[in-house]
Design a protein around this motif. Structure first.
Motif, mmCIF file in Angstrom:
data_model
loop_
_atom_site.group_PDB
_atom_site.id
_atom_site.type_symbol
_atom_site.label_atom_id
_atom_site.label_comp_id
_atom_site.label_asym_id
_atom_site.label_seq_id
_atom_site.Cartn_x
_atom_site.Cartn_y
_atom_site.Cartn_z
ATOM 1 N N ALA A 21 0.833 -1.206 0.000
ATOM 2 C CA ALA A 21 0.000 0.000 0.000
ATOM 3 C C ALA A 21 0.866 1.254 0.000
ATOM 4 O O ALA A 21 0.583 2.237 -0.709
ATOM 5 N N ARG A 22 1.940 1.230 0.777
ATOM 6 C CA ARG A 22 2.824 2.403 0.831
ATOM 7 C C ARG A 22 3.527 2.601 -0.507
ATOM 8 O O ARG A 22 3.717 3.726 -0.960
ATOM 9 N N LYS A 23 3.940 1.522 -1.123
ATOM 10 C CA LYS A 23 4.615 1.633 -2.427
ATOM 11 C C LYS A 23 3.666 2.216 -3.468
ATOM 12 O O LYS A 23 4.052 3.094 -4.259
ATOM 13 N N ARG A 24 2.417 1.750 -3.461
ATOM 14 C CA ARG A 24 1.450 2.274 -4.422
ATOM 15 C C ARG A 24 1.214 3.769 -4.203
ATOM 16 O O ARG A 24 1.178 4.560 -5.149
ATOM 17 N N GLU A 25 1.061 4.164 -2.924
ATOM 18 C CA GLU A 25 0.838 5.574 -2.618
ATOM 19 C C GLU A 25 2.051 6.416 -3.014
ATOM 20 O O GLU A 25 1.910 7.517 -3.568
ATOM 21 N N ALA A 26 3.252 5.881 -2.795
ATOM 22 C CA ALA A 26 4.473 6.607 -3.159
ATOM 23 C C ALA A 26 4.570 6.776 -4.675
ATOM 24 O O ALA A 26 4.952 7.845 -5.170
ATOM 25 N N LEU A 27 4.207 5.737 -5.425
ATOM 26 C CA LEU A 27 4.289 5.818 -6.892
ATOM 27 C C LEU A 27 3.311 6.860 -7.437
ATOM 28 O O LEU A 27 3.619 7.574 -8.400
ATOM 29 N N VAL A 28 2.130 6.935 -6.815
ATOM 30 C CA VAL A 28 1.160 7.943 -7.252
ATOM 31 C C VAL A 28 1.740 9.337 -7.049
ATOM 32 O O VAL A 28 1.653 10.211 -7.924
ATOM 33 N N GLN A 46 10.319 4.274 -14.414
ATOM 34 C CA GLN A 46 10.968 3.286 -13.544
ATOM 35 C C GLN A 46 12.203 3.848 -12.824
ATOM 36 O O GLN A 46 13.095 3.101 -12.421
ATOM 37 N N ALA A 47 12.245 5.176 -12.647
ATOM 38 C CA ALA A 47 13.426 5.783 -12.013
ATOM 39 C C ALA A 47 13.592 5.310 -10.574
ATOM 40 O O ALA A 47 14.698 5.353 -10.024
ATOM 41 N N HIS A 48 12.508 4.874 -9.947
ATOM 42 C CA HIS A 48 12.567 4.477 -8.550
ATOM 43 C C HIS A 48 13.194 3.109 -8.339
ATOM 44 O O HIS A 48 13.668 2.794 -7.239
ATOM 45 N N GLN A 49 13.198 2.275 -9.403
ATOM 46 C CA GLN A 49 13.550 0.869 -9.225
ATOM 47 C C GLN A 49 14.970 0.667 -8.724
ATOM 48 O O GLN A 49 15.233 -0.187 -7.873
ATOM 49 N N LYS A 50 15.894 1.459 -9.233
ATOM 50 C CA LYS A 50 17.293 1.264 -8.867
ATOM 51 C C LYS A 50 17.499 1.409 -7.359
ATOM 52 O O LYS A 50 18.248 0.647 -6.740
#
Length: 874
Positions: free
Chosen positions: A629-636, A646-650
């Protein structure tokens, strides 16, 4: 004049030396009797009068030696004018001259007066002097109320009695009694405001604070200026005070005078404040001694003294109010008759008045009814002088029978159930000493000091402050202060549950042992007597017993650990108890002192409340679901910043479950925006922003990990003047440290933005610098910490899963303390995963979640604990 000059001894300096030695010897002889008084204040007035007489004799001799003409008059004014002098008080005098002889027109007279002033100092008298003609004295008195007050107490020491009589006649003719009363009343209010309107300051001024000697002097000044009386006994003869009140005034005046005199002698100077540094020495001069048991302090000598002082100051405050109201009524009789409320009470100009002076003696049930009437009468501002006096004189009827009377229980219960006025009613009950006589357990904590370095009020004042804070949650006008608390209170159906819990939460302080458990027993008996039964009584008892639990869990444990939340939810039991405990906890922390509460503590408590509420609602903590849930909220949120796809993936690929559990979506977004381009580059990164949760800054550090990194960062913050409130320490899978700090500075909030670039630049340089850690600075320790040090304590224990260790530390606060702890952890190569830094006034209670190979050996554990204790005590 020539004949007077011939009388001057040839070797005046030798005579002055002899006079100084004689005065000093006489003063020393008098002060020797001060020690002999012990704890009895009976002889203090005689001592102060003796010091004044000794000074009178020395001044007369200096007048003769200096050749001051006989047609001048030397007047004692101010406190010295009353014929009393404290050991190191100034000797205030006025050299009074006839109008036709101003000193600027009489060179010889001017020389004689200058010689007199110089000779006074050479004779060992610290005088405060002024030289004025009669007309100048009267004119200055008309323009300055302080001068007017000082001259009101003047008396002739030496010189012309006729000139003094002429001055007295003109001074009295120029005095406007009504204007004087107004001026002194306003002056007293301003003085009380300066001292926060309480006699219970931890370092009170026994002369100027509310309930101090000045409050008694104001009564006599006003009585003298209005021609009503010149002494306490005359006030009684004129019907403005009762014989009992005068006895109480004299007794408490003597005690305050004895404390002030001993303060002067022990400090060796004029010192009217009972500062921490002197409290123990003054207490021991009264014969009080610190009591210990098993090497632990049970009761301090200073506590016994301060409790006696507070009781005296409280009595003085009551008597001051009674007598001044009486004088005001005598000067300004009411134009309209009082308006009846019932057969026992009436009200006039907002004051509740008893129907007869002996009402309480005839009908003791009316005592508590007074406060219920005050609570329920629209426009009631206070109690009249007649009512206050009747209460003051009815103390003997407030006995065990009174406390156990079912009618009184019912009245007090009604007060707690009233929708408004509860805070004012209970404060008024405490001010008039009724609350402690009705609730005997409350009486024991009236004036009880707390030496925990974060409570700034006595226990009774703290309790009433917490009650006030709870009450404000239920008042719409205060909803802006704590919106979430007000929102919860709006849905709460029985406010009295919280009122009773607030009233009893610290009621057992000072008795030794666990005050929460003892308070729970006290409130159980109270509920039984006052008709609170069933679930209400159980909840009240739970709140008193557990009132410290929520604060401890929020500030010392890892709220990202599902086991912590589950255990707390189990101890609370249900949503109703959780809500009540949350409201009481916020009110309690806010009631300890203005510096203890901050937005970060508020966020921790609110986070714990919300996490526990979800668990109680059947949603057991699910780390995997929470993380997703936190990851989804952060991506939004990241989608708003135009980052590459996909800049966050690294960055995220190097972060484990612990990181996502400990950081909210907003923090994850902030970290990702600034760090995604620098993963694995080997370059330290520091970013700072204004804290999104209140005052201060949030600082992010991303750098290749190193053993002493936390210590180096703590050293920088110490040097730069920041206090760390919280630290989240995380080591990524690629060997990088990703640490977030919540810090506050002593600088004004408007300068925070200017600090951001400075912190980013300087902290990055600090991390890049190699070499050994610098020694911690030896910060200045406050007077309060010096006087009431907290023995440092260190506790090292494995967590429930035995995978990590909890290090708990408590000690007196000082600059560099956290850095000293961090250096010990670095020296033993311990990994820090979480730091919760809790500063409560001038006391710290820090918790660290650590691991490392050395913790697996008992010998190493002992070494670590020993070094930490040495660091805390340094």
């Amino acid at each position: 004049m020539a004949q007077t000059r011939l009388a001057i001894p040839l070797d005046i300096h030798a005579d002055l030396r002899a006079l100084r030695e004689a005065h000093r010897a006489r003063k020393s002889q008098l002060l020797a009797s001060l020690e002999a008084l012990g704890s009895s204040a009976r002889g203090i007035r005689r001592l102060l009068q003796g010091l004044a007489r000794a000074t009178d004799d020395t001044l007369r001799t200096v007048c003769r030696m200096s050749g001051v003409p006989g047609h001048c008059a030397l007047l004692a004014v101010g406190g010295y004018g009353r014929g009393e002098l404290f050991p190191h008080s100034d000797v205030d005098v006025v050299m009074l001259l006839p109008d036709h002889m101003p000193p600027e027109q009489e060179p010889e007279l001017k020389r004689q007066i200058e010689a007199f002033i110089t000779n006074c100092w050479d004779a060992g008298l610290e005088i405060g002097s002024s030289v004025r003609t009669v007309s100048e004295c009267v004119a200055q008195a008309e323009s300055d109320v302080t001068v007017r007050t000082s001259l009101l107490e003047s008396r002739l020491v030496s010189g012309s009695a006729a000139l003094y009589a002429q001055f007295g006649k003109r001074f009295r003719a120029s005095l406007d009694p009504r204007a004087f009363v107004i001026a002194k009343t306003l002056e007293m209010r301003q003085r009380h405001t300066k001292f926060e309107n309480t006699p219970y300051a931890l370092e009170p001024n026994c002369k100027e604070s509310p309930g101090g000697l000045r409050d008694l002097q104001v009564i006599l000044w006003i009585a003298k200026a209005t021609g009503l009386a010149r002494s306490w006994d005359e006030l009684a003869r004129k019907g403005l005070a009762t014989a009992f009140e005068v006895r109480q005034i004299k007794r408490n005046e003597a005690l305050l005078g004895l404390i002030r005199a001993r303060l002067h002698v022990i400090a060796g100077r004029r010192e009217d404040r009972l500062v921490f540094d002197l409290q123990t020495a003054v207490a021991e001069s009264f014969g009080y001694r610190t009591q210990t048991a098993d090497g632990r302090i049970v009761a301090r000598a200073s506590e016994a003294l301060m409790k006696r002082y507070y009781w005296a100051a409280k009595a003085v405050s009551q008597l001051n109010q009674i007598l001044l109201l009486n004088i005001e009524e005598r000067l300004n009789p009411p134009a309209q008759p009082p308006e009846p409320i019932n057969e026992r009470f009436s009200h006039q100009a907002g004051m509740i008045e008893v129907a007869s002076d002996d009402l309480y003696l005839r009908e003791p049930h009316a005592i508590l009814e007074t406060f219920l009437v005050h609570q329920t009468t629209v426009g009631a501002k206070g109690l009249s002088a007649r009512t206050l006096r009747a209460l003051y004189n009815a103390r003997q009827v407030m006995d065990a029978k009174f406390r156990n009377d079912p009618v009184n229980h019912a009245t007090f219960r009604r007060m707690l159930l009233e929708p408004q006025g509860i805070t004012h009613a209970l404060r008024l009950m405490n001010q008039t000493s009724v609350l402690g006589r009705y609730l005997w357990v409350f009486r024991r904590i009236v004036g009880q000091m707390q030496h925990d370095l974060f409570h700034v009020y006595t226990v009774d004042q703290h309790i009433l402050m917490v009650l006030r804070n709870v009450r404000r949650f239920f008042i719409a006008e205060h909803a802006h202060e704590y919106p979430f608390c007000s929102q919860l209170a709006a849905g709460w159906d029985k406010p009295y549950i919280l009122y009773v819990a607030a009233l009893f939460h610290d009621i057992a302080k000072g008795r030794g042992g666990d005050h929460s458990s003892k308070g729970a027993r006290d409130v159980r008996a109270f509920c039984r007597d006052h008709g609170f039964a069933g679930e209400d009584a159980k909840l009240i008892e739970f709140l008193v017993r557990e009132h410290l639990t929520m604060s401890r869990v929020a500030q010392k444990e890892d709220l990202s650990d599902p086991a912590v939340i589950t255990a707390f939810a189990r101890s609370v039991g249900n949503e109703r108890a959780l809500t009540a405990l949350y409201l009481l906890t916020v009110a309690d922390i806010r009631g300890t002192g203005p510096k203890v509460w901050n937005a970060w503590k508020g966020k921790l408590l609110e986070d714990l409340y919300r996490l526990t509420l979800r668990t109680l609602g059947g949603r057991a903590p699910d780390p995997h679901a929470e993380i997703e849930a936190r990851k989804r909220e952060a991506l939004v949120q990241l989608g708003l910043y135009a980052l590459p796809f996909q800049a966050h993936q690294k960055l995220w690929n190097t972060l484990d479950v612990g990181y996502f559990m400990r950081h909210e979506a907003g923090d994850i977004v902030w970290h990702t925006r600034h760090l995604s381009r620098y993963v694995g580059t080997g370059k330290p990164m520091v970013r700072a922003r204004l804290s999104p949760v209140g005052e201060g800054l949030q600082v992010l550090v991303y750098t290749p990990d190193q053993p002493d990194l936390f210590a180096r960062i703590c050293g920088y913050f110490e040097h730069a003047g920041f206090s760390i409130l919280d630290a989240k320490i995380h080591t990524a899978t690629n060997g990088y440290a990703l640490d977030t700090f919540q810090v506050v500075s002593s600088m004004l909030p408007e300068h925070n933005r200017e600090l951001l670039n400075i912190v980013e630049s300087e902290l990055q340089q600090t991390i890049e610098q190699a070499g050994p850690l610098p020694a911690p600075s030896r910060g200045r320790v406050s007077r309060r910490v010096k006087s009431f040090p907290i023995p440092p304590r260190v506790q090292l224990a494995p967590d429930e899963k035995a995978q990590r260790w909890l290090l708990s530390v408590s000690a007196s606060d000082r600059v560099g303390l956290l850095y000293s702890i961090a250096r010990v952890l670095a020296r033993h190569h311990l990994n820090l995963q979480l730091a919760k830094v809790s500063t409560l006034g001038e006391r710290v209670e820090d918790t660290f979640l650590i691991d490392g190979p050395e913790l697996q050996e008992n010998r190493r554990q002992i070494e670590i604990e020993t070094e930490l204790l040495q660091a805390l005590a340094a």
